[in-house]
Design a protein around this motif. Structure first.
Motif, PDB file in Angstrom:
ATOM      1  N   GLY A  77      53.317  -4.225 -56.212  1.00  0.00           N
ATOM      2  CA  GLY A  77      52.720  -4.993 -55.134  1.00  0.00           C
ATOM      3  C   GLY A  77      51.527  -5.791 -55.599  1.00  0.00           C
ATOM      4  O   GLY A  77      51.097  -6.707 -54.921  1.00  0.00           O
ATOM      5  N   GLY A  78      50.970  -5.442 -56.771  1.00  0.00           N
ATOM      6  CA  GLY A  78      49.855  -6.202 -57.323  1.00  0.00           C
ATOM      7  C   GLY A  78      48.622  -6.187 -56.451  1.00  0.00           C
ATOM      8  O   GLY A  78      47.978  -7.211 -56.265  1.00  0.00           O
ATOM      9  N   HIS A  79      48.254  -5.018 -55.914  1.00  0.00           N
ATOM     10  CA  HIS A  79      47.044  -4.937 -55.095  1.00  0.00           C
ATOM     11  C   HIS A  79      45.799  -5.122 -55.953  1.00  0.00           C
ATOM     12  O   HIS A  79      44.945  -5.954 -55.643  1.00  0.00           O
ATOM     13  CB  HIS A  79      46.972  -3.585 -54.386  1.00  0.00           C
ATOM     14  N   LEU A  80      45.635  -4.292 -56.990  1.00  0.00           N
ATOM     15  CA  LEU A  80      44.517  -4.339 -57.938  1.00  0.00           C
ATOM     16  C   LEU A  80      43.161  -4.186 -57.257  1.00  0.00           C
ATOM     17  O   LEU A  80      42.132  -4.572 -57.814  1.00  0.00           O
ATOM     18  CB  LEU A  80      44.539  -5.655 -58.733  1.00  0.00           C
ATOM     19  N   ASN A  81      43.162  -3.624 -56.084  1.00  0.00           N
ATOM     20  CA  ASN A  81      41.937  -3.538 -55.300  1.00  0.00           C
ATOM     21  C   ASN A  81      42.121  -2.437 -54.260  1.00  0.00           C
ATOM     22  O   ASN A  81      42.967  -2.564 -53.364  1.00  0.00           O
ATOM     23  CB  ASN A  81      41.662  -4.887 -54.607  1.00  0.00           C
ATOM     24  N   PRO A  82      41.365  -1.339 -54.341  1.00  0.00           N
ATOM     25  CA  PRO A  82      41.521  -0.276 -53.346  1.00  0.00           C
ATOM     26  C   PRO A  82      41.311  -0.749 -51.910  1.00  0.00           C
ATOM     27  O   PRO A  82      41.949  -0.226 -50.986  1.00  0.00           O
ATOM     28  CB  PRO A  82      40.460   0.749 -53.754  1.00  0.00           C
ATOM     29  N   ALA A  83      40.420  -1.723 -51.719  1.00  0.00           N
ATOM     30  CA  ALA A  83      40.184  -2.220 -50.362  1.00  0.00           C
ATOM     31  C   ALA A  83      41.406  -2.967 -49.831  1.00  0.00           C
ATOM     32  O   ALA A  83      41.716  -2.904 -48.635  1.00  0.00           O
ATOM     33  CB  ALA A  83      38.956  -3.126 -50.346  1.00  0.00           C
ATOM     34  N   VAL A  84      42.118  -3.685 -50.695  1.00  0.00           N
ATOM     35  CA  VAL A  84      43.342  -4.369 -50.275  1.00  0.00           C
ATOM     36  C   VAL A  84      44.413  -3.348 -49.907  1.00  0.00           C
ATOM     37  O   VAL A  84      45.130  -3.510 -48.908  1.00  0.00           O
ATOM     38  CB  VAL A  84      43.831  -5.311 -51.384  1.00  0.00           C
ATOM     39  N   THR A  85      44.538  -2.290 -50.705  1.00  0.00           N
ATOM     40  CA  THR A  85      45.493  -1.233 -50.380  1.00  0.00           C
ATOM     41  C   THR A  85      45.171  -0.615 -49.023  1.00  0.00           C
ATOM     42  O   THR A  85      46.067  -0.372 -48.199  1.00  0.00           O
ATOM     43  CB  THR A  85      45.466  -0.150 -51.470  1.00  0.00           C
ATOM     44  N   LEU A  86      43.889  -0.360 -48.786  1.00  0.00           N
ATOM     45  CA  LEU A  86      43.471   0.188 -47.500  1.00  0.00           C
ATOM     46  C   LEU A  86      43.786  -0.780 -46.366  1.00  0.00           C
ATOM     47  O   LEU A  86      44.254  -0.382 -45.292  1.00  0.00           O
ATOM     48  CB  LEU A  86      41.976   0.500 -47.543  1.00  0.00           C
ATOM     49  N   ALA A  87      43.539  -2.068 -46.590  1.00  0.00           N
ATOM     50  CA  ALA A  87      43.812  -3.067 -45.552  1.00  0.00           C
ATOM     51  C   ALA A  87      45.295  -3.135 -45.223  1.00  0.00           C
ATOM     52  O   ALA A  87      45.685  -3.218 -44.057  1.00  0.00           O
ATOM     53  CB  ALA A  87      43.306  -4.435 -46.014  1.00  0.00           C
ATOM     54  N   LEU A  88      46.151  -3.093 -46.246  1.00  0.00           N
ATOM     55  CA  LEU A  88      47.588  -3.162 -46.011  1.00  0.00           C
ATOM     56  C   LEU A  88      48.082  -1.941 -45.239  1.00  0.00           C
ATOM     57  O   LEU A  88      49.004  -2.040 -44.417  1.00  0.00           O
ATOM     58  CB  LEU A  88      48.322  -3.284 -47.346  1.00  0.00           C
ATOM     59  N   TRP A  89      47.483  -0.795 -45.519  1.00  0.00           N
ATOM     60  CA  TRP A  89      47.840   0.390 -44.748  1.00  0.00           C
ATOM     61  C   TRP A  89      47.447   0.216 -43.279  1.00  0.00           C
ATOM     62  O   TRP A  89      48.233   0.492 -42.368  1.00  0.00           O
ATOM     63  CB  TRP A  89      47.147   1.626 -45.335  1.00  0.00           C
ATOM     64  N   ARG A  90      46.229  -0.247 -43.037  1.00  0.00           N
ATOM     65  CA  ARG A  90      45.778  -0.418 -41.665  1.00  0.00           C
ATOM     66  C   ARG A  90      46.546  -1.533 -40.941  1.00  0.00           C
ATOM     67  O   ARG A  90      46.640  -1.529 -39.717  1.00  0.00           O
ATOM     68  CB  ARG A  90      44.268  -0.732 -41.632  1.00  0.00           C
ATOM     69  N   LEU A  91      47.093  -2.480 -41.705  1.00  0.00           N
ATOM     70  CA  LEU A  91      47.918  -3.517 -41.092  1.00  0.00           C
ATOM     71  C   LEU A  91      49.332  -3.034 -40.800  1.00  0.00           C
ATOM     72  O   LEU A  91      50.109  -3.743 -40.162  1.00  0.00           O
ATOM     73  CB  LEU A  91      47.983  -4.750 -42.001  1.00  0.00           C
ATOM     74  N   GLY A  92      49.675  -1.851 -41.291  1.00  0.00           N
ATOM     75  CA  GLY A  92      50.980  -1.274 -41.013  1.00  0.00           C
ATOM     76  C   GLY A  92      52.071  -1.672 -41.970  1.00  0.00           C
ATOM     77  O   GLY A  92      53.251  -1.522 -41.659  1.00  0.00           O
ATOM     78  N   VAL A  93      51.724  -2.191 -43.165  1.00  0.00           N
ATOM     79  CA  VAL A  93      52.747  -2.636 -44.116  1.00  0.00           C
ATOM     80  C   VAL A  93      52.703  -1.850 -45.419  1.00  0.00           C
ATOM     81  O   VAL A  93      53.331  -2.244 -46.407  1.00  0.00           O
ATOM     82  CB  VAL A  93      52.594  -4.142 -44.419  1.00  0.00           C
ATOM     83  N   PHE A  94      51.962  -0.750 -45.448  1.00  0.00           N
ATOM     84  CA  PHE A  94      51.889   0.084 -46.647  1.00  0.00           C
ATOM     85  C   PHE A  94      51.738   1.533 -46.194  1.00  0.00           C
ATOM     86  O   PHE A  94      50.968   1.812 -45.261  1.00  0.00           O
ATOM     87  CB  PHE A  94      50.702  -0.333 -47.523  1.00  0.00           C
ATOM     88  N   PRO A  95      52.451   2.468 -46.824  1.00  0.00           N
ATOM     89  CA  PRO A  95      52.391   3.861 -46.362  1.00  0.00           C
ATOM     90  C   PRO A  95      51.046   4.505 -46.653  1.00  0.00           C
ATOM     91  O   PRO A  95      50.501   4.385 -47.757  1.00  0.00           O
ATOM     92  CB  PRO A  95      53.518   4.541 -47.153  1.00  0.00           C
ATOM     93  N   GLY A  96      50.510   5.205 -45.674  1.00  0.00           N
ATOM     94  CA  GLY A  96      49.205   5.831 -45.822  1.00  0.00           C
ATOM     95  C   GLY A  96      49.175   6.908 -46.892  1.00  0.00           C
ATOM     96  O   GLY A  96      48.143   7.121 -47.526  1.00  0.00           O
ATOM     97  N   THR A 125      64.143 -10.182 -41.392  1.00  0.00           N
ATOM     98  CA  THR A 125      63.308  -9.319 -40.565  1.00  0.00           C
ATOM     99  C   THR A 125      62.018  -8.944 -41.251  1.00  0.00           C
ATOM    100  O   THR A 125      61.234  -8.191 -40.709  1.00  0.00           O
ATOM    101  CB  THR A 125      64.072  -8.030 -40.213  1.00  0.00           C
ATOM    102  N   GLY A 126      61.802  -9.481 -42.450  1.00  0.00           N
ATOM    103  CA  GLY A 126      60.550  -9.180 -43.136  1.00  0.00           C
ATOM    104  C   GLY A 126      60.603  -7.831 -43.806  1.00  0.00           C
ATOM    105  O   GLY A 126      61.519  -7.046 -43.618  1.00  0.00           O
ATOM    106  N   PRO A 127      59.589  -7.532 -44.625  1.00  0.00           N
ATOM    107  CA  PRO A 127      59.572  -6.269 -45.328  1.00  0.00           C
ATOM    108  C   PRO A 127      59.262  -5.109 -44.410  1.00  0.00           C
ATOM    109  O   PRO A 127      58.641  -5.260 -43.375  1.00  0.00           O
ATOM    110  CB  PRO A 127      58.459  -6.467 -46.358  1.00  0.00           C
ATOM    111  N   GLY A 128      59.700  -3.939 -44.792  1.00  0.00           N
ATOM    112  CA  GLY A 128      59.414  -2.740 -44.039  1.00  0.00           C
ATOM    113  C   GLY A 128      58.023  -2.240 -44.329  1.00  0.00           C
ATOM    114  O   GLY A 128      57.269  -2.841 -45.079  1.00  0.00           O
ATOM    115  N   PRO A 129      57.651  -1.113 -43.770  1.00  0.00           N
ATOM    116  CA  PRO A 129      56.289  -0.631 -43.904  1.00  0.00           C
ATOM    117  C   PRO A 129      55.940  -0.146 -45.293  1.00  0.00           C
ATOM    118  O   PRO A 129      54.783   0.069 -45.577  1.00  0.00           O
ATOM    119  CB  PRO A 129      56.239   0.524 -42.891  1.00  0.00           C
ATOM    120  N   ASP A 130      56.935   0.053 -46.173  1.00  0.00           N
ATOM    121  CA  ASP A 130      56.652   0.560 -47.504  1.00  0.00           C
ATOM    122  C   ASP A 130      56.553  -0.538 -48.535  1.00  0.00           C
ATOM    123  O   ASP A 130      56.599  -0.278 -49.726  1.00  0.00           O
ATOM    124  CB  ASP A 130      57.747   1.555 -47.929  1.00  0.00           C
ATOM    125  N   THR A 131      56.442  -1.794 -48.141  1.00  0.00           N
ATOM    126  CA  THR A 131      56.384  -2.868 -49.113  1.00  0.00           C
ATOM    127  C   THR A 131      54.949  -3.150 -49.515  1.00  0.00           C
ATOM    128  O   THR A 131      54.002  -2.824 -48.817  1.00  0.00           O
ATOM    129  CB  THR A 131      57.002  -4.159 -48.543  1.00  0.00           C
TER     130      THR A 131
END
Length: 300
Positions: free
Chosen positions: A134-153, A50-56
């Motif tokens: 998660g190895g984001h290493l980029n605030p913009a990537v973290t923001l994008a993942l949140w807006r995509l619904g796969v990272f907690p705001g 079912t894929g990862p949940g929103p906190d991945t």
């Protein structure tokens, strides 16, 4: 004349009831009722993924096992800070040794630096600390993942603070190791600069465009387990291309943490807002486009 004994009456024995099936064969009925037959047997394989949940996070999407859930925030933020610090330390190191007295090699430097940074990103994302955070290493990537619904705001700001702090620390450590040469031109703590012909609006558009496209790529890859497995290598390749192509033009940062530490320590903060705002706007725009095109995942 012989006497034949009467047949003994047939007494039903306890056991499963035999009932006909649709194909004409007879199968025993489960003593637990007809619904028990629908459950998986002992040899049944795992259910559908079912894929990862929103906190991945990105790195944890590589692990599809039952223990792939998120851990406490503090260790993951520490991993983000440490990986970002190491990334910036190695970037400053690479720039320090790539910038030499031979002007003929200047054209190849962005491509070499892009290959180095792209390889480092892929390796960091699949490393144990990268899988932890998660190895984001980029605030913009973290923001994008949140807006995509796969990272907690609620974790966007702690991650961004950790990444920016790691950027400053990594650049500072590189200065300690390599000495004053890292602060003087042409190294300048590896701070990126756009071509003089590129104004603020052009650099802003380039930075936003790169992150919008990267966010759409993330949305596509995160939609399937196969895409999640190749995600680190896709991110590394994309980063290498962005630095190699846009490096001589807009600076090719596409990462607020990439420019934050170098610009701060070099005193080159005049365009820092562009390199921070542009990727952030691109992340939001890319997530919006993913939603409009049906690529955005629903946070479950």
């Amino acid at each position: 004349m012989t006497l034949t004994p009467a047949p003994e009456p047939v007494v039903p024995r306890p056991g499963p009831e035999i009932r006909p099936t649709a194909t004409g064969h007879r199968a025993p009925e489960s003593p637990h009722g007809p619904d028990a037959d629908a459950g998986p047997g002992p040899d049944a394989g795992p259910g559908p993924d079912t894929g990862p949940g929103p906190d991945t996070g990105l790195g944890r999407d590589l692990d599809l096992g039952p223990d792939a859930g998120p851990g406490p925030l503090l260790p993951r933020a520490v991993c983000e800070a440490a990986l970002t610090a190491l990334l910036l330390f190695l970037i400053v190191t690479a720039v320090r040794w790539l910038v030499g007295p031979d002007p003929g090699a200047a054209a190849a430097r962005p491509a070499v630096l892009g290959a180095v940074v792209g390889t480092l990103l892929a390796l960091f994302m699949v490393s144990p600390p990268g899988r932890c955070s998660g190895g984001h290493l980029n605030p913009a990537v973290t923001l994008a993942l949140w807006r995509l619904g796969v990272f907690p705001g609620r974790e966007v700001v702690p991650y961004a603070v950790a990444q920016l702090a790691g950027s400053v620390f990594g650049v500072w450590c590189a200065g300690l190791v390599w000495g004053p040469v890292t602060a003087r031109p042409p190294v300048r703590h590896a701070s990126v600069r756009a071509d003089p012909a590129w104004g603020d609006a052009a650099v802003l558009a380039a930075e936003a465009g790169v992150l919008a496209g990267s966010t759409l790529m993330l949305a596509v890859l995160l939609a399937s387990p196969g895409g999640r497995r190749v995600l680190p290598y896709a991110v590394g390749l994309t980063t290498a291309l962005v630095i190699g192509v846009l490096g001589p033009l807009s600076g090719g940062s596409a990462n607020p943490a990439r420019q934050f530490g170098p610009a701060l320590l070099a005193g080159d903060t005049g365009r820092l807002w562009v390199y921070v705002l542009g990727p952030a706007l691109g992340a939001v725009l890319g997530a919006w486009l993913a939603g409009r095109t049906g690529l955005r995942r629903t946070a479950g």
